[in-house]
Design a protein around this motif. Structure first.
Motif, PDB file in Angstrom:
ATOM      1  N   MET A 155      30.001  42.063  28.939  1.00  0.00           N
ATOM      2  CA  MET A 155      30.547  40.774  29.892  1.00  0.00           C
ATOM      3  C   MET A 155      31.998  40.605  30.010  1.00  0.00           C
ATOM      4  O   MET A 155      32.297  40.154  31.041  1.00  0.00           O
ATOM      5  N   LYS A 156      32.735  41.170  28.922  1.00  0.00           N
ATOM      6  CA  LYS A 156      34.318  41.092  29.005  1.00  0.00           C
ATOM      7  C   LYS A 156      34.641  42.076  30.364  1.00  0.00           C
ATOM      8  O   LYS A 156      35.404  41.878  31.161  1.00  0.00           O
ATOM      9  N   GLU A 157      33.753  43.089  30.302  1.00  0.00           N
ATOM     10  CA  GLU A 157      34.451  44.169  31.290  1.00  0.00           C
ATOM     11  C   GLU A 157      33.927  43.906  32.568  1.00  0.00           C
ATOM     12  O   GLU A 157      34.659  44.006  33.570  1.00  0.00           O
ATOM     13  N   LYS A 158      32.761  42.814  32.642  1.00  0.00           N
ATOM     14  CA  LYS A 158      32.477  42.311  34.152  1.00  0.00           C
ATOM     15  C   LYS A 158      33.552  41.452  34.357  1.00  0.00           C
ATOM     16  O   LYS A 158      33.718  41.235  35.797  1.00  0.00           O
ATOM     17  N   LYS A 159      33.992  40.641  33.515  1.00  0.00           N
ATOM     18  CA  LYS A 159      35.127  39.573  33.793  1.00  0.00           C
ATOM     19  C   LYS A 159      36.357  40.260  34.113  1.00  0.00           C
ATOM     20  O   LYS A 159      36.751  39.935  35.384  1.00  0.00           O
ATOM     21  N   LEU A 160      36.626  41.346  33.698  1.00  0.00           N
ATOM     22  CA  LEU A 160      37.887  41.957  33.943  1.00  0.00           C
ATOM     23  C   LEU A 160      37.719  42.524  35.426  1.00  0.00           C
ATOM     24  O   LEU A 160      38.789  42.644  36.195  1.00  0.00           O
ATOM     25  N   LYS A 161      36.357  42.984  35.553  1.00  0.00           N
ATOM     26  CA  LYS A 161      36.214  43.746  36.945  1.00  0.00           C
ATOM     27  C   LYS A 161      36.257  42.676  37.888  1.00  0.00           C
ATOM     28  O   LYS A 161      37.059  42.901  39.189  1.00  0.00           O
ATOM     29  N   TYR A 162      35.645  41.389  37.884  1.00  0.00           N
ATOM     30  CA  TYR A 162      35.897  40.471  38.799  1.00  0.00           C
ATOM     31  C   TYR A 162      37.475  39.985  39.042  1.00  0.00           C
ATOM     32  O   TYR A 162      37.610  40.123  40.255  1.00  0.00           O
ATOM     33  N   THR A 163      38.198  40.022  37.916  1.00  0.00           N
ATOM     34  CA  THR A 163      39.784  39.586  37.918  1.00  0.00           C
ATOM     35  C   THR A 163      40.259  40.711  38.976  1.00  0.00           C
ATOM     36  O   THR A 163      41.065  40.356  39.732  1.00  0.00           O
ATOM     37  N   LEU A 164      39.909  41.981  38.541  1.00  0.00           N
ATOM     38  CA  LEU A 164      40.678  42.855  39.398  1.00  0.00           C
ATOM     39  C   LEU A 164      40.343  42.793  40.838  1.00  0.00           C
ATOM     40  O   LEU A 164      41.286  42.960  41.515  1.00  0.00           O
ATOM     41  N   ILE A 165      38.978  42.545  41.069  1.00  0.00           N
ATOM     42  CA  ILE A 165      38.668  42.385  42.487  1.00  0.00           C
ATOM     43  C   ILE A 165      39.334  41.492  43.307  1.00  0.00           C
ATOM     44  O   ILE A 165      40.000  41.664  44.592  1.00  0.00           O
ATOM     45  N   SER A 166      39.725  40.035  42.789  1.00  0.00           N
ATOM     46  CA  SER A 166      40.108  39.047  43.193  1.00  0.00           C
ATOM     47  C   SER A 166      41.597  39.275  43.322  1.00  0.00           C
ATOM     48  O   SER A 166      41.974  39.031  44.339  1.00  0.00           O
ATOM     49  N   THR A 167      42.213  39.844  42.558  1.00  0.00           N
ATOM     50  CA  THR A 167      43.787  40.209  42.333  1.00  0.00           C
ATOM     51  C   THR A 167      43.930  41.151  43.491  1.00  0.00           C
ATOM     52  O   THR A 167      44.902  41.131  44.256  1.00  0.00           O
ATOM     53  N   ALA A 168      43.086  42.211  43.408  1.00  0.00           N
ATOM     54  CA  ALA A 168      43.332  43.154  44.638  1.00  0.00           C
ATOM     55  C   ALA A 168      43.036  42.682  46.249  1.00  0.00           C
ATOM     56  O   ALA A 168      43.692  42.965  46.986  1.00  0.00           O
ATOM     57  N   SER A 169      42.131  41.725  46.236  1.00  0.00           N
ATOM     58  CA  SER A 169      42.005  41.131  47.350  1.00  0.00           C
ATOM     59  C   SER A 169      43.321  40.247  47.857  1.00  0.00           C
ATOM     60  O   SER A 169      43.855  40.365  49.161  1.00  0.00           O
ATOM     61  N   VAL A 170      43.964  39.622  47.060  1.00  0.00           N
ATOM     62  CA  VAL A 170      45.029  38.928  47.248  1.00  0.00           C
ATOM     63  C   VAL A 170      46.024  39.853  47.664  1.00  0.00           C
ATOM     64  O   VAL A 170      46.897  39.898  48.470  1.00  0.00           O
ATOM     65  N   PHE A 171      46.242  40.781  46.950  1.00  0.00           N
ATOM     66  CA  PHE A 171      47.495  41.885  47.266  1.00  0.00           C
ATOM     67  C   PHE A 171      47.236  42.706  48.591  1.00  0.00           C
ATOM     68  O   PHE A 171      47.972  42.737  49.221  1.00  0.00           O
ATOM     69  N   CYS A 172      46.026  42.862  48.954  1.00  0.00           N
ATOM     70  CA  CYS A 172      45.547  43.342  50.344  1.00  0.00           C
ATOM     71  C   CYS A 172      46.076  42.497  51.530  1.00  0.00           C
ATOM     72  O   CYS A 172      46.542  42.911  52.606  1.00  0.00           O
ATOM     73  N   PHE A 173      45.638  41.187  50.975  1.00  0.00           N
ATOM     74  CA  PHE A 173      46.116  40.077  52.226  1.00  0.00           C
ATOM     75  C   PHE A 173      47.532  40.300  52.238  1.00  0.00           C
ATOM     76  O   PHE A 173      48.250  40.153  53.559  1.00  0.00           O
TER      77      PHE A 173
END
Lengths: 244, 260
Positions: free
Chosen positions: B1-19
């Motif tokens: 569960m924690k891993e999943k949450k971390l994965k989602y946070t990373l994806i969200s952060t990456a999308s902001v950085f890409c933008f």
């Protein structure tokens, strides 16, 4: 005085006449099973009894008076899933008791009691979405028993349960009925279930529904489904239901 | 569960950085548009920091404009939901209220909130009352619609259960109707919040002397695209923060896995 008195009950949905001039009585402490072909209007009858449907003609009396859900202690176990998704198992069970303003002490005691009865003690804090279909139905059953009703209406409540649990709850219902002498009206399409539990059986016809036969089930309790007399009774009811 | 949450946070952060990276490439590396109309993220960040203390060219710091806007938006929004949610619930539950209110509501509903601005200026001037009223109109509509729909969608079986136990109509509303409608009500609160910000900016652009909409409008007149973006980003950030607060409240109040 009869517990429930149904006089010339008639109910239609548009041009479809579902109940046609039905009259019968349920005595105090009766365990009546109503059987009939699927779609013959068994549920419509119960819904009319608790005023969920307006009736076209006739009357339904409880203890000689018009049905008053605040005055008459009725519990109704419906065919549909009726557990509330925002309440835990425990809160669902306490719903009726809270509406009827049970004392806190009684509320907690009855909750424990019925949770044990339906075998859901370990699931008290679970939400309905976390439960199986049979567990959901057990919650509804527990909620109904918790309010200690004078009149218990059950609309095919065990239809969705696995066999083992169904047998257990059938025995449990017989035990409760023998102990409390609660008046029970139990609708089922399972003839064996009706013969196994009831003290009286009422067979309905196909639509427009009339009472075909109403008789006392003479078999002594506890019953054995493999006994000759039980099988005879089951065949009798089956033959009454046959419309083919 | 924690891993999943971390994965989602990373994806969200990456999308902001890409933008931000794409923005940087267009503005600073490939210089697709002139920097005066399309400033780079660094220029906007600098303008953001500067605007915290500098009042030119719009007569106020970012904080002053933000507070002015927040005052108006919260006043209009809170009024809108305090009136809209109960009204929607009553309309959904009581047929008489529905019959009285719905024809009027259906008539007013299609009028865009911005359409009220000229009349509000005439009636209330360009002060906080006029803008708050426009925001109230924007917030109240989704609040009413969602509360109404949520109540109308109450499972009749649940109502039947309450009635057979002897619950009164009002008790059934409190114990069944409202809890069952809560997810829809919260969805309405979020839509109302978005609509409030939209109406605020429009109202401030047309008639105001302060606020984020006013700041954007003033900077447009002097061609300061970096300050315009600062205003827009601030609205986005504050909007996201308010939505987060609403979602946290929703998680606390909406039970039984219905807030996923």
């Amino acid at each position: 005085m009869s517990k429930v008195e149904v006089n010339h009950l008639t109910k239609s949905f548009g041009s479809l006449k579902v109940l046609d001039d039905i009259s019968f009585q349920v005595n105090d402490g009766d365990f009546l099973c109503i059987v009939g072909p699927t779609g013959c209007g068994k549920t419509t009858f119960l819904n009319s009894l608790v005023k969920l449907y307006d009736i076209d003609d006739g009357e339904i009396l409880i203890n000689g008076e018009e049905v008053d859900l605040n005055k008459h202690s009725i519990a109704y176990i419906m065919q549909e899933y009726s557990t509330m998704s925002w309440l835990t198992v425990k809160e669902n069970i306490q719903f009726g008791m809270k509406v009827r303003k049970f004392s806190k002490e009684k509320l907690n005691r009855k909750t424990e009691e019925v949770l044990k009865m339906v075998g859901l003690e370990k699931f008290a804090d679970y939400y309905p979405e976390q439960l199986s279909a049979s567990m959901l139905q057990r919650v509804s059953i527990a909620r109904a028993f918790a309010v200690e009703p004078d009149l218990l209406l059950m609309d095919e409540p065990y239809g969705q349960l696995d066999l083992e649990l169904r047998f257990r709850l059938e025995d449990e219902l017989i035990r409760i009925w023998q102990e409390t002498k609660t008046t029970i009206v139990f609708i089922t399409h399972n003839i064996e279930e009706a013969v196994y539990m009831s003290q009286r059986i009422m067979v309905l016809t196909n639509k427009p529904t009339k009472v075909k036969e109403d008789f006392v089930n003479p078999l002594p309790l506890p019953r054995n489904v493999t006994e000759e007399k039980f099988i005879e009774m089951r065949n009798k009811v089956t033959n009454l239901i046959k419309w083919w | 569960m924690k891993e999943k949450k971390l994965k989602y946070t990373l994806i969200s952060t990456a999308s902001v950085f890409c933008f931000l990276l794409i923005w940087y490439l267009i503005a600073d590396v490939f210089k697709v548009f002139p920097s005066s109309t399309f400033p780079s993220p660094f220029k906007v960040a600098t303008a953001f920091v500067r605007k915290l203390t500098v009042t030119t060219p719009d007569g106020g710091t970012l904080g002053k404009h933000l507070i002015a806007s927040l005052k108006v938006v919260l006043l209009g929004y809170l009024l809108g939901i305090v009136i809209g949610v109960p009204l929607g619930i009553l309309m959904g539950w009581y047929r008489r209220v529905d019959l009285i209110v719905k024809p009027l509501f259906d008539l007013i509903r299609p009028i865009p909130p911005v359409g009220w601005i000229p009349l509000m200026i005439l009636w209330l001037g360009i002060g906080i009352q006029a803008k708050a009223t426009v925001i109230f109109v924007s917030a109240v509509t989704p609040a009413i619609i969602n509360a109404y729909t949520g109540i109308k969608q109450t499972n009749p079986v649940h109502i039947w259960v309450a009635r057979t136990f002897g619950a009164s109509n009002f008790e059934t509303l409190l114990k069944v109707g409202i809890p069952s409608a809560l997810p829809m009500i919260f969805a309405g609160l979020k839509v109302s919040l978005g609509a409030s910000w939209m109406a605020l900016v429009a109202a401030e652009m047309l008639a105001s002397t302060e606020g984020l909409g006013y700041m954007i409008q003033m900077n447009r007149m002097v061609g300061k695209a970096d300050n315009i973006m600062v205003g827009m980003i601030t609205i986005g950030l504050v909007g996201a923060l308010l939505t987060y607060i609403l979602e946290t409240l929703e998680k606390k109040l909406v039970k039984g896995g219905r807030n996923k």
